[in-house]
Motif scaffolding. Structure first.
Motif, PDB file in Angstrom:
ATOM      1  N   VAL A 156       0.882  -1.271  -0.023  1.00 50.54           N
ATOM      2  CA  VAL A 156      -0.131  -0.072  -0.042  1.00 50.54           C
ATOM      3  C   VAL A 156       0.935   1.412   0.082  1.00 50.54           C
ATOM      4  O   VAL A 156       0.733   2.292  -0.719  1.00 50.54           O
ATOM      5  N   ALA A 157       1.819   1.341   0.821  1.00 48.89           N
ATOM      6  CA  ALA A 157       2.902   2.609   0.826  1.00 48.89           C
ATOM      7  C   ALA A 157       3.607   2.810  -0.365  1.00 48.89           C
ATOM      8  O   ALA A 157       3.613   3.875  -0.973  1.00 48.89           O
ATOM      9  N   LEU A 158       4.049   1.705  -0.991  1.00 49.84           N
ATOM     10  CA  LEU A 158       4.568   1.830  -2.281  1.00 49.84           C
ATOM     11  C   LEU A 158       3.701   2.438  -3.434  1.00 49.84           C
ATOM     12  O   LEU A 158       4.071   3.132  -4.281  1.00 49.84           O
ATOM     13  N   ALA A 159       2.187   1.800  -3.198  1.00 50.02           N
ATOM     14  CA  ALA A 159       1.642   2.221  -4.236  1.00 50.02           C
ATOM     15  C   ALA A 159       1.276   3.695  -4.053  1.00 50.02           C
ATOM     16  O   ALA A 159       1.142   4.568  -5.187  1.00 50.02           O
ATOM     17  N   VAL A 160       0.987   4.237  -2.845  1.00 47.12           N
ATOM     18  CA  VAL A 160       1.006   5.744  -2.693  1.00 47.12           C
ATOM     19  C   VAL A 160       2.047   6.534  -3.156  1.00 47.12           C
ATOM     20  O   VAL A 160       1.817   7.544  -3.656  1.00 47.12           O
ATOM     21  N   LEU A 161       3.034   5.834  -2.774  1.00 42.46           N
ATOM     22  CA  LEU A 161       4.439   6.774  -3.282  1.00 42.46           C
ATOM     23  C   LEU A 161       4.362   6.752  -4.726  1.00 42.46           C
ATOM     24  O   LEU A 161       4.686   7.823  -5.208  1.00 42.46           O
ATOM     25  N   THR A 162       4.096   5.761  -5.488  1.00 45.71           N
ATOM     26  CA  THR A 162       4.114   5.895  -6.993  1.00 45.71           C
ATOM     27  C   THR A 162       3.004   6.741  -7.252  1.00 45.71           C
ATOM     28  O   THR A 162       3.363   7.413  -8.373  1.00 45.71           O
ATOM     29  N   ALA A 163       1.771   6.839  -6.902  1.00 44.87           N
ATOM     30  CA  ALA A 163       0.905   7.714  -7.305  1.00 44.87           C
ATOM     31  C   ALA A 163       1.403   9.036  -7.086  1.00 44.87           C
ATOM     32  O   ALA A 163       1.236  10.352  -7.820  1.00 44.87           O
ATOM     33  N   LEU A 164       2.186   9.516  -5.757  1.00 44.52           N
ATOM     34  CA  LEU A 164       2.636  10.802  -5.389  1.00 44.52           C
ATOM     35  C   LEU A 164       3.955  11.096  -6.275  1.00 44.52           C
ATOM     36  O   LEU A 164       4.401  12.216  -6.167  1.00 44.52           O
ATOM     37  N   TYR A 165       4.534  10.221  -6.914  1.00 41.24           N
ATOM     38  CA  TYR A 165       5.806  10.350  -7.405  1.00 41.24           C
ATOM     39  C   TYR A 165       6.252  11.715  -7.815  1.00 41.24           C
ATOM     40  O   TYR A 165       6.970  12.444  -7.502  1.00 41.24           O
ATOM     41  N   ARG A 166       5.630  11.918  -9.131  1.00 35.26           N
ATOM     42  CA  ARG A 166       5.804  13.205  -9.981  1.00 35.26           C
ATOM     43  C   ARG A 166       5.598  14.426  -9.219  1.00 35.26           C
ATOM     44  O   ARG A 166       6.499  15.150  -9.224  1.00 35.26           O
ATOM     45  N   PRO A 167       4.629  14.816  -8.764  1.00 32.21           N
ATOM     46  CA  PRO A 167       4.221  15.731  -7.876  1.00 32.21           C
ATOM     47  C   PRO A 167       5.393  15.957  -6.845  1.00 32.21           C
ATOM     48  O   PRO A 167       5.573  17.302  -6.536  1.00 32.21           O
ATOM     49  N   LEU A 168       5.272  14.993  -6.063  1.00 29.72           N
ATOM     50  CA  LEU A 168       6.360  15.129  -4.915  1.00 29.72           C
ATOM     51  C   LEU A 168       7.626  15.328  -5.384  1.00 29.72           C
ATOM     52  O   LEU A 168       8.311  16.454  -4.649  1.00 29.72           O
ATOM     53  N   LEU A 169       8.330  14.985  -6.340  1.00 30.63           N
ATOM     54  CA  LEU A 169       9.660  15.062  -6.913  1.00 30.63           C
ATOM     55  C   LEU A 169       9.502  16.621  -7.369  1.00 30.63           C
ATOM     56  O   LEU A 169      10.657  17.214  -6.795  1.00 30.63           O
ATOM     57  N   PHE A 170       8.730  16.973  -8.083  1.00 32.82           N
ATOM     58  CA  PHE A 170       8.549  18.524  -8.392  1.00 32.82           C
ATOM     59  C   PHE A 170       8.628  19.449  -7.267  1.00 32.82           C
ATOM     60  O   PHE A 170       9.358  20.384  -6.934  1.00 32.82           O
ATOM     61  N   ALA A 171       7.648  19.196  -6.129  1.00 31.66           N
ATOM     62  CA  ALA A 171       7.471  19.962  -4.935  1.00 31.66           C
ATOM     63  C   ALA A 171       8.858  19.859  -4.044  1.00 31.66           C
ATOM     64  O   ALA A 171       9.235  20.703  -3.415  1.00 31.66           O
ATOM     65  N   SER A 172       9.397  18.645  -4.291  1.00 31.34           N
ATOM     66  CA  SER A 172      10.770  18.703  -3.327  1.00 31.34           C
ATOM     67  C   SER A 172      11.880  19.378  -3.975  1.00 31.34           C
ATOM     68  O   SER A 172      12.722  20.037  -3.026  1.00 31.34           O
ATOM     69  N   VAL A 173      12.150  19.512  -5.133  1.00 35.72           N
ATOM     70  CA  VAL A 173      13.280  20.349  -5.647  1.00 35.72           C
ATOM     71  C   VAL A 173      13.001  21.627  -5.994  1.00 35.72           C
ATOM     72  O   VAL A 173      13.703  22.576  -6.050  1.00 35.72           O
ATOM     73  N   ALA A 174      11.757  22.074  -6.501  1.00 36.92           N
ATOM     74  CA  ALA A 174      11.386  23.295  -6.820  1.00 36.92           C
ATOM     75  C   ALA A 174       9.782  23.795  -6.292  1.00 36.92           C
ATOM     76  O   ALA A 174       8.974  23.835  -6.659  1.00 36.92           O
ATOM     77  N   PRO A 175       9.982  23.850  -4.738  1.00 39.13           N
ATOM     78  CA  PRO A 175       8.489  24.076  -4.268  1.00 39.13           C
ATOM     79  C   PRO A 175       7.729  25.488  -4.867  1.00 39.13           C
ATOM     80  O   PRO A 175       6.593  25.280  -5.115  1.00 39.13           O
ATOM     81  N   LEU A 176       8.400  26.469  -5.193  1.00 39.18           N
ATOM     82  CA  LEU A 176       7.661  27.554  -5.414  1.00 39.18           C
ATOM     83  C   LEU A 176       7.201  27.470  -7.041  1.00 39.18           C
ATOM     84  O   LEU A 176       6.040  27.485  -7.253  1.00 39.18           O
ATOM     85  N   ALA A 177       7.925  26.866  -7.639  1.00 40.85           N
ATOM     86  CA  ALA A 177       7.624  26.470  -9.164  1.00 40.85           C
ATOM     87  C   ALA A 177       6.559  25.496  -9.201  1.00 40.85           C
ATOM     88  O   ALA A 177       5.288  25.783 -10.006  1.00 40.85           O
ATOM     89  N   ALA A 178       6.736  24.642  -8.323  1.00 42.72           N
ATOM     90  CA  ALA A 178       5.494  23.364  -8.255  1.00 42.72           C
ATOM     91  C   ALA A 178       4.042  24.173  -8.001  1.00 42.72           C
ATOM     92  O   ALA A 178       3.015  23.769  -8.442  1.00 42.72           O
ATOM     93  N   ARG A 179       4.188  25.028  -6.927  1.00 37.44           N
ATOM     94  CA  ARG A 179       2.799  25.637  -6.391  1.00 37.44           C
ATOM     95  C   ARG A 179       2.221  26.572  -7.531  1.00 37.44           C
ATOM     96  O   ARG A 179       1.040  26.444  -7.515  1.00 37.44           O
ATOM     97  N   SER A 180       3.249  27.133  -8.303  1.00 38.30           N
ATOM     98  CA  SER A 180       2.669  28.069  -9.449  1.00 38.30           C
ATOM     99  C   SER A 180       1.709  27.393 -10.415  1.00 38.30           C
ATOM    100  O   SER A 180       1.032  27.743 -11.083  1.00 38.30           O
ATOM    101  N   VAL A 181       2.193  25.999 -10.538  1.00 39.08           N
ATOM    102  CA  VAL A 181       1.348  25.121 -11.532  1.00 39.08           C
ATOM    103  C   VAL A 181       0.213  24.371 -10.953  1.00 39.08           C
ATOM    104  O   VAL A 181      -0.193  23.483 -11.554  1.00 39.08           O
ATOM    105  N   GLY A 182       0.005  24.912  -9.607  1.00 41.62           N
ATOM    106  CA  GLY A 182      -1.019  23.989  -8.882  1.00 41.62           C
ATOM    107  C   GLY A 182      -0.593  23.021  -8.107  1.00 41.62           C
ATOM    108  O   GLY A 182      -1.788  22.105  -7.731  1.00 41.62           O
ATOM    109  N   VAL A 183       0.390  22.630  -7.952  1.00 35.66           N
ATOM    110  CA  VAL A 183       0.536  21.526  -7.223  1.00 35.66           C
ATOM    111  C   VAL A 183       0.597  21.673  -5.564  1.00 35.66           C
ATOM    112  O   VAL A 183       1.067  22.734  -5.115  1.00 35.66           O
ATOM    113  N   PRO A 184      -0.308  21.102  -4.842  1.00 31.62           N
ATOM    114  CA  PRO A 184      -0.644  21.280  -3.381  1.00 31.62           C
ATOM    115  C   PRO A 184       0.572  20.900  -2.585  1.00 31.62           C
ATOM    116  O   PRO A 184       0.493  19.872  -1.943  1.00 31.62           O
ATOM    117  N   VAL A 185       1.595  21.907  -2.463  1.00 24.63           N
ATOM    118  CA  VAL A 185       2.964  21.568  -1.873  1.00 24.63           C
ATOM    119  C   VAL A 185       2.864  21.369  -0.435  1.00 24.63           C
ATOM    120  O   VAL A 185       3.326  20.254  -0.170  1.00 24.63           O
TER     121      VAL A 185
END
Lengths: 257, 274, 265
Positions: free
Chosen positions: B140-169
């Motif tokens: 279950v935990a790996l499945a959740v991580l897979t689902a979150l992977y892309r936005p989580l990566l974006f929010a981790s390395v560039a939080p401000l940019a991620a927020r500007s495209v609507g990622v709920p950081v």
């Protein structure tokens, strides 16, 4: 002081990082008491030049002298102002405690109260216009106020040379103008040589004696009009550059290579 | 060596440790990326208090471990933006939780060994029922991580940019801390509370030193994690064998030390290549 | 309920109180720098390294104080060396921390007497603090404070204005390592009384509270010492009254101090 000895003297200085040449054959001299603005784009080597001057980096080739001495031996003659100081809001320091570190912060031991230190700090705080917030917690001051403290800390030890690394980068236009005006006045009153790194030439035009322009690893120094013109900059950048003057402001537009 | 593979305890240990090592490594990649090593460690340690409390109340320690870890994860998230304040606040909440854990362990005199089991794990003592729970939670935990992977990566390395495209950081930050808490609680159940951090941070940091690309890095981290835990189990088993059953060295020791050695070696390798 | 005043006649309680007071003062002073430098995690790690040392000493049959101090100093150098060339010291700290815990677990498993001797290093004890241990604690505390007094000024400079300090000729990298060594020494003497898992409650709790309330460095140090002494004294007294682990009370009081400080300012 012997006027024949330049404050900062670069003779054929190369600096390479890996394969990349940051500075190539940089040769220039800054006279004592001069206010020189260092202008250039990102990665042009502006901060590198300051670090070489302080002896924190060694040149790959060439020689650097600061008041006739190798840069390593210049502690106490150079004051340094970083781009910004990042203080934790809760750090238990008043503004004056922060500035006092510039007097004897490099010496071992615990500082005991001293009238001499106090008068030096008071003078430096007054010079940068920080007297009104001298006893406030340093971490809770605004960016512009903290920048003034950084300058006070750099000048309080009575340096002969002041280096400022992009002190205007995080400030609005009026705060930036205030910092440049303050720096120039202090330099004049205290007889300090100034190297100030900036992106934009405009806030400095009224105050600086000469400009040191960096591009493509090359350096050109001279009066603003000698350097910031289409011929010189096109040669420096290796491509056509337009210099526009709009309402007293200078705008540099680099064309395609 | 035949005895090694014949033993059902060893088989369960190998399977369980592979699951927790893979999960920890994948989650640890983001822990290192987001600079959360201390928070990750704190969450595990706080889980110990939950485990001890659950034992005191006569419950399954895994329940207390997970409950307290998730609560701690949410609390760390709530401490907000400023890194230095998070540092102090995390530390003090952790210290208090450890103090409370000490009290719970002190009050609970029934099992003399409970304390060390909770702290240092008991990898050769994984019950089949626990194995199934570990596997289910891991999937279950790996499945959740897979689902979150892309936005989580974006929010981790560039939080401000991620927020500007609507990622709920911020929400994503919380969600991640909770997934992390579940993973470390589970790991703690197998290798012990104090060592869970090794599998969380070590393989991910090692992989990051060697490989720049995220997906390959995560895959390498999982491989390294499984390798370390299996090697540790083999070493622990061998130490039991070598001493003719008189005295075995804890697997936790091998996990912790091998992890550090692998990380230092990877850094030395990269520095020589550079 | 046993009476504390009567209990004070016991030499072992006097020893515990003396030891706790010494470590509280050292922890408060070191802690103020730890809080300013954001080094809580390194402090936590160094105290657990001390635990491994203590466990090792018990296994080898030598006085735990030697193992504690040796491992803490070694750990401080190792941590300093590993952090020197990395972007953040977070990952090396975590890994050195678990490696030492693992080593502690090994010594724990190898020590035949599976008893409270070693686990008391994890959670602290006020029973059986010998006069000699108080003396060792006192000497080590003096050493730590002496080193700190020598480096105090450049350390403060490097902490709040790293670049400016470097340009003024301060060797900031060497200071980083020396500071970790001081933290290690402070942790080593604090572990036997407060417990390895709880050392940094006493280190950062009073210091963080004081930093929040004071604007002058001298005042922050003084208040941190006072708050530390309160936490240590009350912790020992309550542990004596209730027979609960002393680390629980000290960490609870330290957290309370910080929470109150945040509420005030």
């Amino acid at each position: 002081m012997n006027a024949a000895i330049p404050a900062v003297d670069f003779a054929g200085v190369d600096f390479k990082r890996g394969e990349r040449t940051i500075l190539g054959r940089a040769t220039f001299a800054v006279e004592p008491g001069e206010f020189v603005g260092i202008i250039g784009g990102n990665g042009a080597g502006k901060s590198t030049l300051l670090q070489l001057t302080m002896g924190l980096l060694a040149p790959s080739r060439g020689e650097i002298r600061v008041f006739g001495a190798p840069p390593r031996a210049t502690h106490g003659t150079i004051g340094y102002v970083p781009q910004r100081i990042e203080l934790d809001p809760d750090v238990p320091l008043r503004a004056r405690d922060f500035v006092a570190l510039g007097v004897d912060g490099a010496k071992f031991g615990i500082p005991f109260p001293s009238a001499r230190r106090r008068s030096l700090v008071d003078a430096a705080l007054a010079d940068v216009g920080a007297t009104p917030f001298a006893d406030k917690p340093a971490g809770r001051l605004s960016g512009g106020e903290q920048q003034r403290l950084a300058i006070a800390q750099a000048i309080v030890g009575r340096p002969k040379l002041l280096l400022l690394d992009e002190p205007l980068a995080n400030l609005d236009l009026s705060a930036a103008a205030g910092i440049v005006e303050t720096t120039a006045r202090i330099a004049r009153e205290r007889g300090i040589t100034v190297l100030l790194v900036a992106h934009d030439v405009n806030p400095l035009v009224r105050y600086m004696d000469r400009v040191l322009y960096l591009a493509n690893g090359r350096a050109a120094i001279g009066a603003v009009d000698e350097i910031v013109n289409e011929d010189t900059l096109s040669r420096l950048y290796d491509r056509p550059v337009d210099v526009l003057r709009v309402r007293g402001r200078i705008i540099v537009v680099a064309g395609d290579a | 060596m035949n005895a090694f593979f014949a033993s059902p305890n060893v088989e369960a240990a190998l399977v369980a440790s592979a699951i927790v090592a893979a999960l920890s490594a994948a989650i640890g990649y983001f822990v290192v990326l987001r600079g959360l090593s201390f928070a990750g460690h704190a969450v595990t340690d706080i889980g110990m208090t939950g485990g001890a409390g659950a034992m005191l109340a006569g419950l399954d320690p895994l329940v207390g471990l997970i409950a307290f870890s998730v609560g701690a994860g949410a609390a760390v998230g709530a401490f907000g933006e400023r890194a230095r304040e998070r540092d102090v606040a995390t530390g003090l909440v952790l210290a208090f939780a450890l103090g409370a854990g000490a009290l719970f362990l002190h009050l609970q005199t029934a099992f003399a060994n409970a304390q060390t089991t909770l702290l240092f794990g008991s990898i050769f003592d994984v019950a089949p029922a626990l194995l199934r729970v570990v596997a289910a939670i891991g999937v279950v935990a790996l499945a959740v991580l897979t689902a979150l992977y892309r936005p989580l990566l974006f929010a981790s390395v560039a939080p401000l940019a991620a927020r500007s495209v609507g990622v709920p950081v911020r929400t994503l930050g919380y969600a991640f801390l909770i997934v992390m808490a579940v993973a470390v609680a589970e790991t703690a159940q197998i290798v012990g509370v104090l060592i869970a951090t090794a599998l969380l941070v070590g393989p991910a940091a090692t992989a990051m030193t060697l490989v720049r690309e995220p997906l390959r890095g995560i895959a390498l981290a999982m491989t390294i994690g499984i390798g370390i835990s299996w090697l540790s189990i083999a070493c622990a088993f061998a130490s039991f064998d070598l001493s003719r059953g008189a005295q075995s060295w804890p697997a936790s020791f091998f996990v912790a030390v091998i992890t550090l050695v692998v990380y230092v070696a990877a850094r030395a390798f990269r520095e020589r290549r550079a | 309920m046993p009476d504390l005043a009567a209990g004070l006649a016991h030499p072992w309680l006097q020893n515990a109180l003396c030891g706790a007071a010494i470590v509280a003062v050292v922890a408060a002073i070191v802690g103020t720098f730890v809080v300013m430098r954001g080094a809580s995690f390194a402090t936590h790690a160094l105290s657990q390294i001390g635990f491994a040392g203590a466990a090792g000493a018990v296994y080898a049959g030598v006085p735990p104080a030697f193992g504690l101090i040796a491992f803490s100093l070694l750990g401080a150098f190792g941590l300093g060396a590993l952090s020197l060339r990395s972007r953040s010291s977070d990952v090396p700290t975590a890994l050195v921390l678990v490696a030492s815990l693992g080593t502690g677990a090994l010594f724990l498993a190898l020590t035949d007497d599976f008893g409270s001797d070693v686990t008391s290093f994890l959670f602290g004890t006020i029973v059986g603090v010998a006069r000699a241990q108080v003396a060792v604690t006192f000497v080590a505390a003096l050493c730590a404070l002496a080193v700190l007094a020598v480096i105090a000024r450049p350390l403060l400079f490097a902490t709040v204005a790293r670049d400016a300090a470097r340009s003024a000729g301060v060797d900031v990298a060497a200071l980083d390592v020396v500071f970790l060594v001081v933290v290690g020494l402070a942790a080593a003497i604090t572990v036997p009384i407060v417990g390895a898992l709880l050392v940094f409650a006493l280190t950062i709790g009073p210091a963080a509270a004081a930093s929040r309330l004071c604007t002058r460095p001298a005042a922050a140090f003084a208040l941190a010492i006072v708050l530390g002494l309160i936490a240590a004294g009350c912790g020992v007294a309550l542990a004596y009254e209730t027979d609960w682990p002393v680390g629980f009370f000290i960490s609870a009081i330290a957290l309370l101090e910080y929470v109150v400080a945040r509420a005030i300012r």
